[in-house]
Structure formats: structure tokens, C-alpha cells
Write a protein that holds these residues in place. Structure first.
Motif, mmCIF file in Angstrom:
data_model
loop_
_atom_site.group_PDB
_atom_site.id
_atom_site.type_symbol
_atom_site.label_atom_id
_atom_site.label_comp_id
_atom_site.label_asym_id
_atom_site.label_seq_id
_atom_site.Cartn_x
_atom_site.Cartn_y
_atom_site.Cartn_z
ATOM 1 N N UNK A 16 -77.279 19.367 -18.131
ATOM 2 C CA UNK A 16 -77.795 18.145 -17.829
ATOM 3 C C UNK A 16 -78.978 17.611 -18.699
ATOM 4 N N UNK A 17 -79.757 18.544 -19.490
ATOM 5 C CA UNK A 17 -80.657 18.369 -20.531
ATOM 6 C C UNK A 17 -80.163 17.256 -21.405
ATOM 7 N N UNK A 18 -79.176 17.634 -21.864
ATOM 8 C CA UNK A 18 -78.556 16.806 -22.967
ATOM 9 C C UNK A 18 -77.070 16.355 -22.897
ATOM 10 N N UNK A 19 -76.887 15.525 -21.883
ATOM 11 C CA UNK A 19 -75.738 14.922 -21.430
ATOM 12 C C UNK A 19 -75.156 13.912 -22.225
ATOM 13 N N UNK A 20 -73.999 14.055 -22.708
ATOM 14 C CA UNK A 20 -73.569 13.073 -23.770
ATOM 15 C C UNK A 20 -72.791 11.964 -23.037
ATOM 16 N N UNK A 21 -72.802 10.835 -23.447
ATOM 17 C CA UNK A 21 -72.268 9.739 -22.964
ATOM 18 C C UNK A 21 -71.951 8.892 -24.369
ATOM 19 N N UNK A 22 -70.827 7.912 -24.208
ATOM 20 C CA UNK A 22 -70.745 6.885 -25.319
ATOM 21 C C UNK A 22 -71.630 6.018 -25.159
ATOM 22 N N UNK A 23 -71.943 5.165 -26.483
ATOM 23 C CA UNK A 23 -72.837 4.244 -26.410
ATOM 24 C C UNK A 23 -72.483 3.107 -25.587
ATOM 25 N N UNK A 24 -73.620 2.388 -25.001
ATOM 26 C CA UNK A 24 -73.646 1.393 -24.131
ATOM 27 C C UNK A 24 -72.878 1.804 -22.754
ATOM 28 N N UNK A 25 -73.084 2.956 -22.251
ATOM 29 C CA UNK A 25 -72.512 3.235 -21.093
ATOM 30 C C UNK A 25 -73.656 2.863 -20.118
ATOM 31 N N UNK A 26 -73.571 2.129 -18.974
ATOM 32 C CA UNK A 26 -74.383 1.714 -17.925
ATOM 33 C C UNK A 26 -74.648 2.858 -16.908
ATOM 34 N N UNK A 65 -72.090 8.192 -29.761
ATOM 35 C CA UNK A 65 -72.728 8.969 -28.812
ATOM 36 C C UNK A 65 -73.860 9.084 -28.518
ATOM 37 N N UNK A 66 -74.473 8.964 -27.215
ATOM 38 C CA UNK A 66 -75.852 9.159 -26.969
ATOM 39 C C UNK A 66 -75.948 10.602 -26.039
ATOM 40 N N UNK A 67 -77.214 10.867 -26.181
ATOM 41 C CA UNK A 67 -77.521 12.147 -25.369
ATOM 42 C C UNK A 67 -78.507 11.869 -24.257
ATOM 43 N N UNK A 68 -78.489 11.873 -22.960
ATOM 44 C CA UNK A 68 -79.401 11.686 -22.026
ATOM 45 C C UNK A 68 -79.761 13.174 -21.164
ATOM 46 N N UNK A 69 -81.050 12.884 -20.320
ATOM 47 C CA UNK A 69 -81.405 14.093 -19.353
ATOM 48 C C UNK A 69 -81.002 13.287 -18.094
ATOM 49 N N UNK A 70 -80.377 13.942 -17.195
ATOM 50 C CA UNK A 70 -79.767 13.687 -15.602
ATOM 51 C C UNK A 70 -80.544 14.724 -14.688
ATOM 52 N N UNK A 71 -81.233 13.986 -14.022
ATOM 53 C CA UNK A 71 -81.770 14.549 -12.831
ATOM 54 C C UNK A 71 -81.489 14.173 -11.521
ATOM 55 N N UNK A 72 -81.103 14.904 -10.622
ATOM 56 C CA UNK A 72 -80.567 14.666 -9.467
ATOM 57 C C UNK A 72 -81.116 15.436 -8.237
ATOM 58 N N UNK A 73 -81.097 14.548 -7.017
ATOM 59 C CA UNK A 73 -82.193 15.125 -6.145
ATOM 60 C C UNK A 73 -81.272 15.452 -4.767
ATOM 61 N N UNK A 74 -81.714 16.261 -4.316
ATOM 62 C CA UNK A 74 -81.170 16.619 -2.684
ATOM 63 C C UNK A 74 -79.707 16.835 -2.816
ATOM 64 N N UNK A 75 -79.185 16.131 -1.993
ATOM 65 C CA UNK A 75 -77.707 16.497 -1.798
ATOM 66 C C UNK A 75 -77.033 16.171 -3.178
ATOM 67 N N UNK A 76 -77.589 15.364 -3.891
ATOM 68 C CA UNK A 76 -76.881 14.974 -5.233
ATOM 69 C C UNK A 76 -76.768 15.849 -6.268
ATOM 70 N N UNK A 77 -77.348 17.170 -6.033
ATOM 71 C CA UNK A 77 -77.328 18.382 -7.091
ATOM 72 C C UNK A 77 -76.115 18.709 -7.254
ATOM 73 N N UNK A 78 -75.245 18.664 -6.244
ATOM 74 C CA UNK A 78 -73.845 19.254 -6.351
ATOM 75 C C UNK A 78 -73.210 18.307 -7.537
#
Lengths: 229, 76
Positions: free
Chosen positions: B20-30, B1-14
Motif C-alpha cells: 500500500x506504500x508503493x501501490x502501482x497504477x496506470x497513468x491518469x487513473x482517477x 505507471x505511477x506509484x502512490x501511497x494508499x491509506x484506508x481507515x476503519x472498516x475500509x482496512x479490509x
């Protein structure tokens, strides 16, 4: 040059002359355009070509600097021309009460040193970019939504707007401004950045937003400089 | 698993996920996989940037990447 005394010495007298010999088109005279026109006229860009086919509406009053209650129902192009004349009579100003389209775009930008995109639709921005590319004129493009703003400076050889909005084969969406509106300070902030880019292009000086998009979110207080290429 | 920071803007904030600062994902997620995980329709996004650089949907996210997802903005 008493008028421009406070431009010095950030600008030099030689640079002031360059600005006064410059011809800049501002397309769109709403929130962004009104701010850009104000600042370009004050800093001393010698010739301004302005275009907007709109009339002021009451809902413009929340953010468009050219909009006054007395001008609701009146032409934005006329108001912009009058404002330039009121603040700087040394500026030559021509204002077209027309919307930019494929028939008038080339003639509008012809002979300009620079064009500033202050439009309010993504489709129209591409149309303007095409015209600037054909004429080999640099374009400063800004856009806003809510408390969000973006600015890029596009030279004719740069890939340009498709890096931000996708290419022509991708669906041309409406911007999110339709949903989130625009607050009073967002257009003024982005207009200031567009004006700053314009001055730097004209004077061949400073760091430009070429192949980079400045994304500002004033609510989140985030400033991103995104490398696009 | 990896951890990323996700930032969403405007209407995407929903669509913003918890943590979102430490969002977990499987390896090799595109990026495409990330959008799917967040239930963000691709057509609502226009510009994806990772660590300050534009990336395409096929980009495989790395641990600690800062991913920004930006909608179309066209107002004037």
C-alpha cells in the motif's frame, strides 16, 4: 478565583471572565458529551445548556464518563446536570431530557455563543448544523468510531459537514461505529479536542479547525489535518 | 505507471492492497478508478484526501501522491 488558579497564566483573568460570561450548548451527553461537559465545567464556562433524550445502558459503561452502574436506566441529561453541580456550582446549567429534533433545535441553540456537537448520528448532526447556521452560531463537531476520531469547527458561513459526509443528495450512510464500536479512550481524546476548539472560539485565540478536518487514528498513530476547501 | 501511497481507515482496512506504500497504477487513473481497482464500493467512502487535501472522484492521481480514503464516522 482560587478555583481557576491553575488556569493561569495560560489563560488570563480577562479570558477567565469571558468564559464565565459564555453560554455553550452541548448536544449529546454520551461518550463525547460527557467528556466535553466535564471539561467545560472545570475550565469555567459560565452557562451550559445540555441535551440528550437517552437513558444509560449497561453497554455505555465501557466509555461514557457520566455512566456509572448505579445510573443504568437513568437520564443522561440528569446525570450531566448533577455532575456539573458537583464540580462547579458557579456554572448555570440547564439540562433537557430530549432528543434534538426539528421542533426544538432552534430554541435549544438560541442565545448560545457556541454549540458542541456530541451526537451519535450523521442525520442529527446535519439538523444541528442547520440550526446553528440559522442562528449564526459557530459549531464544533466531533465524531468517533473504534479508535478513530474526527473534529471540525464550523462557522455559519463555512460549507460545513457536507464537505465530510457529502451533500444532501448523497445517501446518508450509517457511520462505521455501528460495526467497530468505540473504545474507552477514543471519546475522551476527541472530547478534549472539541473542548479545546470551544475555548479557542470563545476566546478568539489560537489555531482553529476551520474548513479542516482533524482525523486521528490512535491505533495506527496517524494524525491528519485535511484541508477541506 | 505511477506509484502512490494508499491509506484506508476503519472498516475500509479490509480493502488494503499489498504494498500500500508503493501501490502501482496506470497513468491518469482517477480516484474513482483507484476505488474500482481496490474493489471499494463508492458508497462506503465519504472523504477522499490527497496529500492532506480533500479531492473529488475525478481527481487524477499523480506519482507519489498520498491518498487517504475515509468512511462515514458518526459516533458520539
Amino acid at each position: 478565583m482560587e478555583r481557576y488558579r491553575r488556569n493561569f497564566n495560560t489563560l488570563s483573568p480577562v479570558e477567565q471572565v469571558i468564559l464565565s460570561n459564555s453560554r455553550v450548548a452541548v448536544i449529546g451527553l454520551g461518550g463525547l458529551g460527557g467528556g466535553v461537559v466535564e471539561m467545560l465545567a472545570r475550565i469555567g464556562v459560565g452557562t451550559l445548556v445540555l441535551m440528550d433524550g437517552d437513558l444509560f445502558e449497561t453497554s455505555n459503561l465501557n466509555r461514557q464518563i457520566l455512566a456509572t452502574e448505579a445510573l443504568v436506566g437513568h437520564s443522561k441529561a440528569g446525570a450531566a446536570r448533577d455532575r456539573v453541580r458537583a464540580i462547579n456550582t458557579t456554572v448555570q446549567v440547564t439540562a433537557f431530557h430530549n432528543f434534538l429534533d426539528s421542533e426544538n433545535a432552534d430554541a435549544t441553540v438560541r442565545g448560545c455563543d457556541l454549540v458542541i456537537d456530541c451526537l451519535d448520528s450523521i442525520e442529527a448532526r446535519f439538523l444541528l448544523e442547520d440550526a446553528c447556521r440559522r442562528a449564526e452560531i459557530p459549531l464544533v463537531s466531533g465524531a468517533i468510531a473504534g479508535t478513530l476520531g474526527q473534529v471540525i469547527t464550523i462557522f455559519p458561513q463555512d460549507p460545513g459537514l457536507k464537505l465530510i459526509y457529502g451533500d444532501r443528495s448523497s445517501p446518508r450512510a450509517d457511520g462505521v461505529e455501528k460495526e467497530v464500536g468505540n473504545l474507552s479512550y477514543t471519546p475522551m481524546f476527541v472530547a478534549a479536542i472539541e473542548t479545546s476548539e470551544a475555548v479557542k472560539v470563545l476566546l478568539n485565540r489560537g489555531e482553529l479547525l476551520r474548513n479542516r478536518l482533524l482525523i486521528v487514528d490512535l491505533m495506527a498513530l496517524s494524525f491528519d489535518l485535511v484541508e477541506l476547501t | 505507471m505511477i506509484e502512490i501511497e494508499v491509506r484506508l481507515f476503519a472498516t475500509l482496512v479490509k480493502y488494503i492492497p499489498k504494498e500500500s506504500d508503493t501501490f502501482k497504477l496506470p497513468d491518469k487513473t482517477t480516484i474513482a478508478g483507484l476505488l474500482a481497482k481496490l474493489n471499494i464500493p463508492e458508497e462506503e467512502t465519504k472523504l477522499i484526501f490527497v496529500n492532506g487535501k480533500k479531492e473529488h472522484l475525478e481527481y487524477e492521481v499523480q506519482n507519489r501522491d498520498r491518498v487517504g480514503i475515509f468512511p462515514p464516522v458518526g459516533g458520539g
